[in-house]
Design an enzyme around this catalytic site. Structure first.
Site, mmCIF file in Angstrom:
data_model
loop_
_atom_site.group_PDB
_atom_site.id
_atom_site.type_symbol
_atom_site.label_atom_id
_atom_site.label_comp_id
_atom_site.label_asym_id
_atom_site.label_seq_id
_atom_site.Cartn_x
_atom_site.Cartn_y
_atom_site.Cartn_z
ATOM 1 N N LEU A 172 0.865 -1.182 0.000
ATOM 2 C CA LEU A 172 0.000 0.000 0.000
ATOM 3 C C LEU A 172 0.897 1.225 0.000
ATOM 4 O O LEU A 172 1.986 1.206 0.580
ATOM 5 C CB LEU A 172 -0.895 0.023 1.251
ATOM 6 N N ASP A 173 0.442 2.313 -0.649
ATOM 7 C CA ASP A 173 1.178 3.569 -0.561
ATOM 8 C C ASP A 173 1.379 3.931 0.903
ATOM 9 O O ASP A 173 0.529 3.614 1.746
ATOM 10 C CB ASP A 173 0.394 4.706 -1.227
ATOM 11 N N MET A 174 2.469 4.614 1.192
ATOM 12 C CA MET A 174 2.753 5.014 2.564
ATOM 13 C C MET A 174 1.568 5.765 3.181
ATOM 14 O O MET A 174 1.211 5.556 4.341
ATOM 15 C CB MET A 174 4.006 5.886 2.623
ATOM 16 N N THR A 217 -1.587 5.542 2.465
ATOM 17 C CA THR A 217 -2.826 4.766 2.507
ATOM 18 C C THR A 217 -2.832 3.841 3.715
ATOM 19 O O THR A 217 -1.839 3.177 4.009
ATOM 20 C CB THR A 217 -2.986 3.932 1.221
#
Length: 566
Positions: free
Chosen positions: A413-415, A417
């Site tokens: 996951l994106d940081m 998110t």
């Protein structure tokens, strides 16, 4: 005493209530200083009111040829001690590098009598000649003729080879029959056999000579056509080589004209600045952005830089996500090397990217057994170790399960998110879980809060994506080189000019959901708190809340559901 400088702007309202910045802005990740916001507001009012020039920003009327632009303001202290600001735009506006109110370019390549226009005219003339030569119908005619003649020659050669094969069979049969007859031992039959061999030998030689002659005739015809084609192509390639050499020479000469100062008074041109970068060559447009133009003017005229901010004005480009009036960080590929030189020796705000955002945050374990673990990752928490920060989901799970033999990370996951992440603790579990994600049999659902009211209740977004080579980690929508990306959305709630939605990504491109929401061809509404594609807030309101998969060992269906905290 007010300063007399056409590019210096005094604030139109008292600023005694504002605190001056203690350090200069870190230009690649920042929140604009209040005085920079005030300067930007004044500049924007000027853009709306001025009548001295016209540029189609796409804010009204015809948008077909509209081009939005990045503007910058530099809060400065004048030599007299007065606090004010300088303004700049990136590239050119209204076909000009010089406009009243704005700092001039570091180098004006559009100068009427300058070397750039003169040498560019020569390259343009060569381009026109190349285009004319490439349009010559003889080129395609000769290429087509060579291809058809080559095909015809191969066909005729093959026919002759078949004749030779059949001839060999016939001669072999004749020799065999004559040898049987010659077995009676008479002198006549032996003599006839020898005569037959001579005749058959001559036939063989004749067939080989025929094949040789066919090849020679066709080679002569094809070579003649090839010579004509080579003559045209050589002239074309010679011009292309000349154009390349002139372009490279002009580019290098141009880069030498872009010279940048820093607070120590050290001057470097673009060739010097970029020589130690991976590509060594400055990207096109280097030195034309607002930030280096502002700093160069400040250093050259004795102003002390205090803070910087850049904002977008106008319609967004087709591929990028840019919002009218929103502040943006300086670009990485073009500006980072230049600003690295220009800001050397200036005390700057700390780089937020070097601060561990996960410090003090706990990692919630949603499920665990000897084969796998599911966690609820907080927002602003890395999935895997970064370039400067090791703390991450991977590092935390490695500490919790020191004897784990699997690869751990299955997906990311994106940081920014939050939400569910699955990790494999054994090689077999890791492989089987990974295969489910690769085969897209895992059901994923994200919850997002959008800035705006979305009218459609549900729909599908299919915008291909690729990375922005000049400004990582930003992503672009690109129909030519992008990879397919597909997202389904469903509205949950509309409230207070916000829309809560479920997002179902079929593909897993970097920043896919953020781009699909923010891009004007997508939902045209950035996710709340998206500092990269929208407006920064306390957090990115995007949460991976639901996962459905098959247990890698027991094969039992599993569902995980963690509600978003926004």
């Amino acid at each position: 005493m007010p300063i007399s400088n056409p590019c210096f702007t005094s604030f139109t309202q008292p600023i005694d209530g504002y605190t001056l910045p203690e350090k200069f802005t870190f230009p690649f990740c920042y929140e604009p200083h209040p005085l920079c916001e005030l300067a930007a507001e004044e500049l924007q009012r000027h853009l709306e009111a001025q009548q001295e020039w016209h540029h189609n920003f796409g804010l009204s009327g015809d948008k077909s040829n509209a081009i939005g632009k990045m503007f910058g303001v530099l809060l400065v202290k004048a030599p007299t001690g007065e606090i004010g600001y300088l303004s700049a735009f990136s590239g050119k506006i209204a076909d000009s590098n010089h406009l009243p109110y704005f700092v001039p370019p570091v180098f004006d390549m559009l100068e009427e009598d300058g070397f750039f226009k003169t040498e560019l005219a020569e390259i343009t003339e060569i381009n026109a000649t190349i285009k004319q030569l490439e349009a010559n119908p003889q080129l395609s005619h000769l290429a087509t003729s060579i291809q058809s003649e080559t095909t015809a020659s191969l066909q005729q050669i093959e026919i002759q080879r078949q004749v030779m094969i059949e001839g060999r069979k016939s001669r072999k049969a004749q020799r065999a029959a004559a040898e049987i007859t010659a077995q009676d031992g008479t002198e006549k039959s032996a003599e006839e056999l020898e005569q037959l061999k001579v005749v058959l030998g001559k036939e063989s030689v004749k067939e080989k000579n025929t094949l040789r002659d066919i090849k020679l005739i066709w080679d002569e015809k094809i070579n003649a056509l090839q010579c004509q084609l080579n003559e045209l192509e050589d002239a074309l390639n010679e011009l292309k080589t000349k154009r390349k050499n002139l372009s490279n020479g002009l580019q290098k000469k141009l880069f030498q004209q872009y010279k940048f100062l820093n607070t120590h008074g050290i001057e470097k041109d673009l060739n010097d600045i970029f020589k130690d970068t991976p590509n060594q060559i400055p990207p096109a447009g280097s030195g034309e952005c607002a930030a280096p133009k502002l700093l160069q003017y400040a250093f050259a005229h004795g102003f002390t830089p205090l803070a910087l901010a850049e904002f977008w004005w106008g319609i967004a480009p087709k591929s990028e996500i840019r919002q009218h009036k929103k502040f943006y960080a300086s670009c990485q590929s073009k500006c980072q090397p230049i600003l690295g030189h220009m800001l050397d020796g200036i005390e700057m705000d700390e780089n937020p990217l070097l601060i561990n955002p996960a410090e003090g945050k706990d990692l919630e374990i949603v499920y665990e057994d000897e084969f796998m673990v599911v966690v609820n990752k907080p927002a602003d928490f890395l999935s895997v170790p970064g370039k400067n920060i090791h703390d991450s989901v991977y590092a935390r799970i490695q500490q919790r399960y020191p004897d784990a033999t699997g690869g751990l990370i299955i997906h990311r996951l994106d940081m920014a998110t939050s939400g569910l992440l699955v990790l494999g603790l054994t090689p077999k579990a890791h492989k089987r879980l990974q295969q489910q994600f690769i085969n897209r049999t895992v059901e994923k659902r994200y919850t997002a809060l959008l800035d705006g009211v979305l009218e459609q209740d549900e729909g599908l977004i299919t915008l291909p994506m690729r990375g922005d080579l000049y400004d990582r980690p930003r992503q672009l929508v690109c129909f030519e080189h992008g990879k397919p990306a597909e997202t389904t959305y469903q509205v949950i709630e509309r409230k207070e000019n916000k829309t809560k939605v479920y997002l179902y990504p079929k593909t897993g491109r970097t920043h896919q959901l953020r781009v699909h929401c923010a891009h004007y061809l997508g939902l045209n509404m950035p996710i709340t708190g998206d500092g990269l594609y929208g407006k920064k807030a306390n957090r990115l309101h995007l949460h991976a809340g639901y996962l459905s998969l098959i247990h890698p060992i027991t094969k039992e269906p599993m569902e995980f559901n963690v509600e978003a905290e926004f």
